[in-house]
Design a protein around this motif. Structure first.
Motif, mmCIF file in Angstrom:
data_model
loop_
_atom_site.group_PDB
_atom_site.id
_atom_site.type_symbol
_atom_site.label_atom_id
_atom_site.label_comp_id
_atom_site.label_asym_id
_atom_site.label_seq_id
_atom_site.Cartn_x
_atom_site.Cartn_y
_atom_site.Cartn_z
ATOM 1 N N ASN A 35 26.762 -48.181 93.697
ATOM 2 C CA ASN A 35 25.928 -48.247 92.472
ATOM 3 C C ASN A 35 25.541 -49.767 92.277
ATOM 4 N N VAL A 36 26.730 -50.540 92.529
ATOM 5 C CA VAL A 36 26.352 -51.834 92.390
ATOM 6 C C VAL A 36 25.436 -52.445 93.261
ATOM 7 N N LEU A 37 25.482 -51.930 94.463
ATOM 8 C CA LEU A 37 24.256 -52.390 95.265
ATOM 9 C C LEU A 37 22.812 -52.109 95.094
ATOM 10 N N PRO A 105 23.274 -50.791 80.973
ATOM 11 C CA PRO A 105 24.729 -51.083 81.422
ATOM 12 C C PRO A 105 25.306 -50.201 82.487
ATOM 13 N N LEU A 106 25.982 -50.465 83.470
ATOM 14 C CA LEU A 106 26.479 -49.725 84.521
ATOM 15 C C LEU A 106 27.362 -48.645 84.018
ATOM 16 N N ALA A 107 28.293 -49.043 83.027
ATOM 17 C CA ALA A 107 29.325 -48.364 82.736
ATOM 18 C C ALA A 107 28.503 -47.097 81.666
ATOM 19 N N ASP A 108 27.611 -47.420 80.939
ATOM 20 C CA ASP A 108 26.861 -46.358 80.225
ATOM 21 C C ASP A 108 26.272 -45.421 80.832
ATOM 22 N N ALA A 109 25.541 -45.785 82.102
ATOM 23 C CA ALA A 109 24.639 -44.812 83.184
ATOM 24 C C ALA A 109 25.580 -44.241 83.666
ATOM 25 N N ALA A 260 32.941 -49.959 84.918
ATOM 26 C CA ALA A 260 33.283 -50.851 83.688
ATOM 27 C C ALA A 260 33.800 -52.264 84.187
ATOM 28 N N LEU A 261 34.541 -52.086 85.329
ATOM 29 C CA LEU A 261 35.032 -53.156 85.820
ATOM 30 C C LEU A 261 33.856 -54.249 86.608
ATOM 31 N N PHE A 262 33.238 -53.378 87.428
ATOM 32 C CA PHE A 262 32.115 -54.310 88.168
ATOM 33 C C PHE A 262 31.167 -54.652 86.945
ATOM 34 N N GLY A 263 30.895 -53.936 86.124
ATOM 35 C CA GLY A 263 29.643 -54.482 85.042
ATOM 36 C C GLY A 263 30.292 -55.622 84.103
ATOM 37 N N TRP A 264 31.502 -55.618 84.118
ATOM 38 C CA TRP A 264 32.187 -56.833 83.302
ATOM 39 C C TRP A 264 32.272 -58.044 84.180
ATOM 40 N N THR A 265 32.529 -57.793 85.659
ATOM 41 C CA THR A 265 32.834 -58.979 86.266
ATOM 42 C C THR A 265 31.377 -59.569 86.978
ATOM 43 N N LEU A 266 30.603 -58.757 87.229
ATOM 44 C CA LEU A 266 29.207 -59.159 87.652
ATOM 45 C C LEU A 266 28.038 -59.235 86.486
ATOM 46 N N TRP A 267 28.123 -58.734 85.546
ATOM 47 C CA TRP A 267 26.922 -58.783 84.743
ATOM 48 C C TRP A 267 27.328 -59.300 83.384
#
Length: 308
Positions: A35-37, A105-109, A260-267
């Motif tokens: 998902n991040v990629l 945002p990634l967590a929302d999606a 949530a973790l990746f969304g917070w740390t990357l964006w």
């Protein structure tokens, strides 16, 4: 993201729940990396191009697994149109999900994608002729409330990102139904292989209309989407062969933590309280549906099936 084509073959097996759970957790982590990629590559390349690479390079680990587990005999099929339909709805779900990563945002999606099992429960009545009792209907209603909490009823409730994410969840539920129908005669390897092959060919048709030649780093990221996605699918398939679905499936909800973790740390995306609360409600309703499925299965096995 995950497409949920991981249906175990109908063979005798010895359950190993701890190992199955471990496999599922690895799969969820890999899908979260995917998902991040996708979110990163979609910022620079057309969505259809990202989708093509996701499927094309997933063929490598999928093909290797097929060859190691029976070769061509394990993917022989008499239902090509069933695989085509499953691939079309699965590709639609994948494309919409990838688009939602770009819009939200990634967590929302990811949280909105949890609505898929709720849609599946509702659609299983007309499309699979399944009986859905008051308990599961109540869980679906509660889950829908959770979705409303996430998107927040307001004049701007139907924003494009929410519509796209819910559309992805709806398409995914149709894909799950197609998988259930195919799994009565097809192996897991067959379903995964034909899905990956067909979606590669279909997404390739769009390349002449939307293509941006990647640099070396961009090419590496695009290839990684396929390798990571294909490997994640194989881990998930293996998880479902090691333990019952009711044991394995709830661990898919760990993806909201990674999102949530990746969304917070990357964006620097911090999920709002309403997203956390709504996701908790949706997860709870999904777990309750799984609980009822477990009770129903035990009742059928014991010959005393009751209301679900």
């Amino acid at each position: 993201m995950p497409d949920h084509s991981s249906v175990p073959p109908i063979v005798q097996r010895v359950d190993n729940a701890p190992r199955g759970i471990l496999m599922m957790l690895v799969a969820v982590f890999l899908f979260s990396i995917l998902n991040v990629l996708v979110k990163v590559t979609a910022e620079d390349y057309p969505l259809t191009q990202v989708t093509f690479f996701r499927n094309a390079f997933a063929l490598l680990p999928v093909w290797a697994t097929v060859m190691a587990q029976g070769g061509f005999g394990s993917i022989r099929t008499a239902r090509p149109m069933g695989h085509l339909w499953r691939s079309c709805v699965g590709l639609t779900s994948m494309t919409l999900m990838f688009w939602s990563f770009h819009l939200l945002p990634l967590a929302d999606a990811v949280a909105l994608n949890f609505a898929a099992p709720l849609f599946l429960t509702a659609l299983s009545v007309p499309l699979l002729s399944e009986q859905v009792g008051v308990h599961r209907w109540s869980a679906v209603a509660v889950g829908f409330v959770g979705v409303l909490i996430i998107v927040r009823p307001s004049p701007d409730m139907l924003n494009l990102g929410a519509i796209v994410a819910l559309g992805a969840a709806l398409a995914q539920s149709f894909a799950m139904i197609a998988i259930r129908q195919l799994s009565t005669s097809e192996t897991a390897n067959s379903i995964v292989f034909y899905f990956t092959l067909t979606t590669t060919l279909l997404s390739a048709l769009t390349l002449p209309f939307a293509w941006r030649t990647p640099d070396l780093w961009g090419f590496a990221l695009l290839v990684a989407t396929g390798l990571v996605g294909g490997t994640a699918q194989l881990f998930m398939t293996r998880a479902y062969t090691l333990a019952p679905a009711a044991v394995i499936a709830p661990f898919n909800y760990a993806s909201i933590v990674w999102a949530a973790l990746f969304g917070w740390t990357l964006w620097y995306e911090v999920p709002d309280l309403h997203v956390v609360a709504g996701a908790a409600v949706v997860v709870a309703s999904g777990c309750y549906i799984l609980h009822r499925e477990t009770l129903k299965h035990r009742a059928v096995v014991s010959g005393a099936a009751g209301e679900d």
